[in-house]
Design a protein around this motif. Structure first.
Motif, mmCIF file in Angstrom:
data_model
loop_
_atom_site.group_PDB
_atom_site.id
_atom_site.type_symbol
_atom_site.label_atom_id
_atom_site.label_comp_id
_atom_site.label_asym_id
_atom_site.label_seq_id
_atom_site.Cartn_x
_atom_site.Cartn_y
_atom_site.Cartn_z
ATOM 1 N N GLU A 1 -2.892 14.813 35.692
ATOM 2 C CA GLU A 1 -1.635 14.652 36.428
ATOM 3 C C GLU A 1 -0.929 13.333 36.103
ATOM 4 O O GLU A 1 0.226 13.148 36.450
ATOM 5 C CB GLU A 1 -1.845 14.798 37.937
ATOM 6 C CG GLU A 1 -2.602 13.671 38.581
ATOM 7 C CD GLU A 1 -2.623 13.811 40.107
ATOM 8 O OE1 GLU A 1 -1.582 13.583 40.740
ATOM 9 O OE2 GLU A 1 -3.696 14.137 40.640
ATOM 10 N N HIS A 2 -1.635 12.387 35.444
ATOM 11 C CA HIS A 2 -0.981 11.128 35.083
ATOM 12 C C HIS A 2 -0.318 11.198 33.699
ATOM 13 O O HIS A 2 0.367 10.253 33.300
ATOM 14 C CB HIS A 2 -1.992 9.974 35.123
ATOM 15 C CG HIS A 2 -2.531 9.726 36.510
ATOM 16 N ND1 HIS A 2 -1.713 9.453 37.582
ATOM 17 C CD2 HIS A 2 -3.799 9.751 37.000
ATOM 18 C CE1 HIS A 2 -2.452 9.304 38.680
ATOM 19 N NE2 HIS A 2 -3.713 9.484 38.351
ATOM 20 N N LYS B 1 3.354 9.994 32.851
ATOM 21 C CA LYS B 1 3.843 9.041 33.859
ATOM 22 C C LYS B 1 4.061 7.669 33.216
ATOM 23 O O LYS B 1 3.445 7.352 32.192
ATOM 24 C CB LYS B 1 2.815 8.876 34.990
ATOM 25 C CG LYS B 1 2.843 10.006 36.015
ATOM 26 C CD LYS B 1 1.928 9.653 37.178
ATOM 27 C CE LYS B 1 1.905 10.738 38.224
ATOM 28 N NZ LYS B 1 0.879 10.475 39.263
ATOM 29 N N THR B 2 4.881 6.858 33.845
ATOM 30 C CA THR B 2 5.089 5.480 33.375
ATOM 31 C C THR B 2 4.389 4.521 34.331
ATOM 32 O O THR B 2 4.622 4.546 35.546
ATOM 33 C CB THR B 2 6.596 5.148 33.323
ATOM 34 O OG1 THR B 2 7.226 6.080 32.450
ATOM 35 C CG2 THR B 2 6.821 3.737 32.820
ATOM 36 N N ALA C 1 -0.896 8.569 30.190
ATOM 37 C CA ALA C 1 0.289 7.865 30.710
ATOM 38 C C ALA C 1 0.900 6.958 29.642
ATOM 39 O O ALA C 1 0.247 6.593 28.657
ATOM 40 C CB ALA C 1 -0.109 7.033 31.929
ATOM 41 N N ASP D 1 6.576 5.253 37.640
ATOM 42 C CA ASP D 1 5.798 6.040 38.610
ATOM 43 C C ASP D 1 4.751 5.185 39.316
ATOM 44 O O ASP D 1 4.443 5.420 40.483
ATOM 45 C CB ASP D 1 5.083 7.194 37.887
ATOM 46 C CG ASP D 1 6.072 8.117 37.205
ATOM 47 O OD1 ASP D 1 6.736 8.885 37.910
ATOM 48 O OD2 ASP D 1 6.202 8.042 35.960
ATOM 49 N N THR E 1 10.290 5.971 40.682
ATOM 50 C CA THR E 1 10.455 7.405 40.884
ATOM 51 C C THR E 1 10.450 7.649 42.389
ATOM 52 O O THR E 1 9.510 7.257 43.079
ATOM 53 C CB THR E 1 9.267 8.154 40.237
ATOM 54 O OG1 THR E 1 9.195 7.770 38.865
ATOM 55 C CG2 THR E 1 9.415 9.653 40.351
ATOM 56 N N ALA F 1 6.638 7.415 43.763
ATOM 57 C CA ALA F 1 6.089 6.201 43.148
ATOM 58 C C ALA F 1 4.940 5.627 43.980
ATOM 59 O O ALA F 1 4.905 5.751 45.204
ATOM 60 C CB ALA F 1 7.181 5.154 42.985
ATOM 61 N N SER G 1 -2.731 6.701 43.003
ATOM 62 C CA SER G 1 -1.474 7.154 42.395
ATOM 63 C C SER G 1 -1.451 8.662 42.206
ATOM 64 O O SER G 1 -0.528 9.181 41.571
ATOM 65 C CB SER G 1 -1.291 6.463 41.039
ATOM 66 O OG SER G 1 -1.427 5.075 41.190
#
Ligand code: COA
Length: 267
Positions: free
Chosen positions: A3-4, A7-8, A31, A88, A133, A137, A232
């Protein structure tokens, strides 16, 4: 695919120690990871080390930026958002420390640590808001046991980390309605970090310190990275404004008394 992936993740102080470990942890999950630190050579090395951990989905950048300089932090965040999109996950991990008694600490010495730890966290959180985000976030501050326990030779770090905890909780309260969560990781003694290197100079004190930890060992940077990834993740979507102690149980109490092998009860 985790799920990461995609992402940033932006990490202050991510060029060494625990924060570099967190950066690598997110990189392994796909990520895009950006780290900042004061030293340009360390930043370049960190970028290469994190890139080596990246999957095909992710990328890494590392550059020099002092967290005490609000404009520089704002510029770094804009640069990362431009490269990878909105932010994120923001980990405020930059910290400075040295051991000195109050009477051996000049006003500038006290201010230096408070500037790096507390103002550095404020700068990163405050400047990141436009790029976060929303909703979704996750802000994470890396704190320390000094936030809770008054420790001799650590007046600056105790004051700064207590402030970091409260600042992060205020972010949780003020920005929660926008779907931004803010939590605190309080690591215990973590192997291969500067703090533990200092402690291990005295083997007797070192053994006593390990014996006090209910887990009976130091933690690892990967265990801190796991906590950051959890905080996260969607699994933590209702966790906001909390301190998560990743310390083998040390905050809960001192385990130096052997209660698993008690002596026979006296009559
Ligand atoms: N005891 C007492 N005062 C000290 C000190 C010590 N061990 N180390 C630094 N100071 C004082 C300096 O004398 C100076 O005060 P002054 O101007 O009144 O003389 C002030 O602190 C700032 O020091 P300076 O070295 O100019 O600051 P810096 O911004 O370059 O670096 C640190 C600050 C905290 C990063 C630096 O001490 C350091 O490198 N520490 C070890 C690495 C580290 O912190 N790692 C992170 C662990 S969490």
């Amino acid at each position: 695919m985790t799920e990461h992936a995609g992402k940033t993740v932006f990490i202050t102080g991510g060029t060494s120690g625990i924060n570099l470990g967190i950066a690598k942890g997110f990189a392994r999950e796909g990520a895009n990871v950006a780290v900042i630190g004061r030293d340009p050579d360390r930043a370049a090395n960190a970028e290469a080390e994190i890139k080596a951990e990246c999957t095909d989905d992710g990328d890494a950048m590392g550059f020099s930026c002092d967290v005490r300089d609000y404009d520089a932090v704002e510029g770094a965040l804009a640069r990362v958002a431009e490269a990878y999109g909105s932010i994120d996950v923001l980990v405020a991990g930059a910290a400075g420390n040295f051991y000195a008694p109050l009477l051996g600490m000049s006003p500038n010495a006290f201010r230096t640590v408070v500037d790096i730890d507390l103002f550095g966290t404020f700068n990163a959180f405050r400047a990141s808001y436009p790029y976060l985000t929303k909703p979704g976030a996750s802000l994470i501050a890396i704190s320390a046991g000094q936030a809770d326990r008054a420790s001799a030779m650590q007046a600056h770090a105790c004051a700064a980390k207590a402030g970091v905890n409260q600042l992060t909780k205020v972010c949780a309260v003020e920005w929660g309605p926008a779907g931004v969560r803010a939590n605190i990781i309080s690591p215990g003694g973590i192997a291969d970090t500067v703090g533990v290197q200092f402690l291990s100079k005295d083997p007797t004190k070192f053994d006593e310190a390990i014996n006090r930890i209910p887990g009976k060992r130091l933690g690892t940077v990967d265990e801190i990275a796991d906590a950051a990834k959890f905080l996260s993740s969607d699994a933590a979507r209702y966790i906001n404004g909390q301190v998560i102690y990743v310390d083998g149980g040390l905050y809960a109490g001192d385990a130096s008394t052997d209660c698993l092998n008690p002596p026979p009860r006296e009559k």
